[in-house]
Design a protein around this motif. Structure first.
Motif, PDB file in Angstrom:
ATOM      1  N   SER A   1      -7.780  -0.493   3.133  1.00 39.20           N
ATOM      2  CA  SER A   1      -8.596  -0.922   2.623  1.00 39.20           C
ATOM      3  C   SER A   1      -8.722   0.071   1.337  1.00 39.20           C
ATOM      4  O   SER A   1      -9.930   0.310  -0.124  1.00 39.20           O
ATOM      5  CB  SER A   1      -9.921  -2.248   1.866  1.00 39.20           C
TER       6      SER A   1
ATOM      7  N   MET B   1       1.109  -0.983   0.171  1.00 35.66           N
ATOM      8  CA  MET B   1      -0.058  -0.308  -0.399  1.00 35.66           C
ATOM      9  C   MET B   1       0.494   1.232  -0.202  1.00 35.66           C
ATOM     10  O   MET B   1       0.642   2.301  -0.320  1.00 35.66           O
ATOM     11  CB  MET B   1      -0.783   0.200   1.064  1.00 35.66           C
TER      12      MET B   1
ATOM     13  N   LEU C   1      -8.661   4.070  -6.446  1.00 39.20           N
ATOM     14  CA  LEU C   1      -8.489   3.534  -7.334  1.00 39.20           C
ATOM     15  C   LEU C   1      -9.662   4.926  -7.756  1.00 39.20           C
ATOM     16  O   LEU C   1     -10.055   5.013  -8.859  1.00 39.20           O
ATOM     17  CB  LEU C   1      -9.503   2.627  -7.217  1.00 39.20           C
TER      18      LEU C   1
ATOM     19  N   VAL D   1     -13.153  -5.434  -8.443  1.00 38.95           N
ATOM     20  CA  VAL D   1     -12.626  -4.038  -8.755  1.00 38.95           C
ATOM     21  C   VAL D   1     -11.733  -3.803  -9.851  1.00 38.95           C
ATOM     22  O   VAL D   1     -12.457  -2.707 -10.219  1.00 38.95           O
ATOM     23  CB  VAL D   1     -11.240  -4.514  -8.118  1.00 38.95           C
TER      24      VAL D   1
ATOM     25  N   LEU E   1      -4.344  -3.018  -4.165  1.00 43.31           N
ATOM     26  CA  LEU E   1      -5.741  -2.722  -4.515  1.00 43.31           C
ATOM     27  C   LEU E   1      -6.521  -4.673  -3.400  1.00 43.31           C
ATOM     28  O   LEU E   1      -6.748  -4.571  -2.903  1.00 43.31           O
ATOM     29  CB  LEU E   1      -5.712  -2.436  -5.348  1.00 43.31           C
TER      30      LEU E   1
ATOM     31  N   TYR F   1      -0.210  -1.198  -7.860  1.00 47.79           N
ATOM     32  CA  TYR F   1      -1.549  -1.150  -8.062  1.00 47.79           C
ATOM     33  C   TYR F   1      -2.225  -1.985  -7.472  1.00 47.79           C
ATOM     34  O   TYR F   1      -3.662  -2.624  -7.124  1.00 47.79           O
ATOM     35  CB  TYR F   1      -1.804   0.454  -9.140  1.00 47.79           C
TER      36      TYR F   1
ATOM     37  N   MET G   1      -6.478   2.290  -0.125  1.00 49.86           N
ATOM     38  CA  MET G   1      -6.498   1.608  -1.904  1.00 49.86           C
ATOM     39  C   MET G   1      -7.873   1.768  -2.369  1.00 49.86           C
ATOM     40  O   MET G   1      -7.432   2.301  -4.135  1.00 49.86           O
ATOM     41  CB  MET G   1      -5.997   0.253  -2.018  1.00 49.86           C
ATOM     42  N   VAL G   2      -9.034   2.286  -2.273  1.00 53.85           N
ATOM     43  CA  VAL G   2     -10.262   2.129  -3.197  1.00 53.85           C
ATOM     44  C   VAL G   2     -10.245   3.537  -3.345  1.00 53.85           C
ATOM     45  O   VAL G   2     -10.246   4.370  -4.239  1.00 53.85           O
ATOM     46  CB  VAL G   2     -10.964   1.568  -2.097  1.00 53.85           C
TER      47      VAL G   2
END
Length: 272
Positions: A168, A84, A175, A248, A125, A121, A171-172
């Motif tokens: 999480s 991460m 995105l 994802v 993710l 990435y 990472m979201v």
């Protein structure tokens, strides 16, 4: 239905295994911005990167203070935290380079650092989501799990939330705020990373390694003294990781649809 069919037909072409992409700007422009400035995403990525660094440092320092720092590197949770931090770091670096030097030209292929970021990435993710799901579903209630052990070692409960849930979220957000793509056939990248961890756990077990309480495993569900259970756990984990990667990719598809609608782009296609 036709657009969906075209999307999946394109996604499962052999060239989608590669790290080829036409528009380098999708790696440094925000999904919901209407201008071409790299600043909005630069600010967001700075927050995500430095937040990731803070989580990793806090986890490491508190574990060392508890006298168990030598065991910090053996847990998948912490591998995920490092991924991460590195992936958000590369994203931040790409935004900084763009801010200092101007738009990046991807006419003859993406530069190496963009490809590196894309791979990181693609790993970080789904891995973060896997760690969150697996922990809260299977490990949170185990008294002898690494996560519960951290609590017994006086690791702050707030940190426990950060390393198993906020990871999480970070990472979201990475995105949702950008435009970088996720290809379904790139599942092999996170799958390969998980395979490396499985091999590491086998070597660690064969070498006589233990968890911080002296048990001959890293996680109770990955106890190679019981190869049948451990193998089932590995197979289940592999399937779950692939499913998460697929979800994802669908989330990215939805993000792009909303982003293009907001920016009032001329049409939206699942194949774009």
């Amino acid at each position: 239905m036709g657009a969906t069919k075209k999307y999946f037909k394109r996604q499962f072409k052999t060239q989608m295994f590669k790290l080829d992409y036409e528009d380098a700007s999708d790696f440094y422009l925000g999904c919901y911005q209407k201008n071409r400035s790299c600043v909005p995403l630069l600010v967001m990525r700075a927050l995500l990167f430095f937040g990731s660094v803070a989580i990793v440092v806090a986890s490491l320092v508190l574990t060392i203070q508890a006298g168990k720092g030598a065991y910090w590197p053996i847990y998948l949770t912490h591998w995920g935290l490092v991924m991460m931090m590195v992936s958000t770091g590369f994203g931040f670096a790409i935004s900084v380079v763009t801010f200092l030097k101007g738009p990046i030209d991807g006419t003859f292929g993406l530069p190496w650092y963009m490809k590196a970021y894309w791979v990181l990435y693609n790993i970080a993710l789904p891995l973060a989501l896997f760690i969150t799901v697996f922990y809260w579903a299977f490990l949170a209630g185990l008294a002898d799990s690494e996560e519960a052990a951290e609590l017994e070692l006086a690791v702050n409960k707030v940190l426990d939330i950060f390393i198993h849930a906020v990871n999480s979220v970070v990472m979201v957000l990475l995105l949702l705020t950008a435009r970088q793509p996720v290809f379904i056939l790139h599942f092999y990248q996170v799958f390969g990373f998980a395979l490396v961890y499985m091999i590491f756990s086998l070597i660690y077990y064969a070498a006589g390694g233990t968890d911080q309480f002296g048990f001959p495993y890293i996680y109770p569900v990955l106890d190679w003294n019981q190869p049948g259970i451990a193998t089932l756990a590995v197979v289940f984990s592999a399937i779950l990781i692939i499913i998460i990667h697929f979800l994802v990719a669908l989330l990215v598809l939805a993000r792009d649809a909303v982003g293009k609608c907001y920016r009032k782009d001329n049409g939206f296609s699942l194949t774009s």
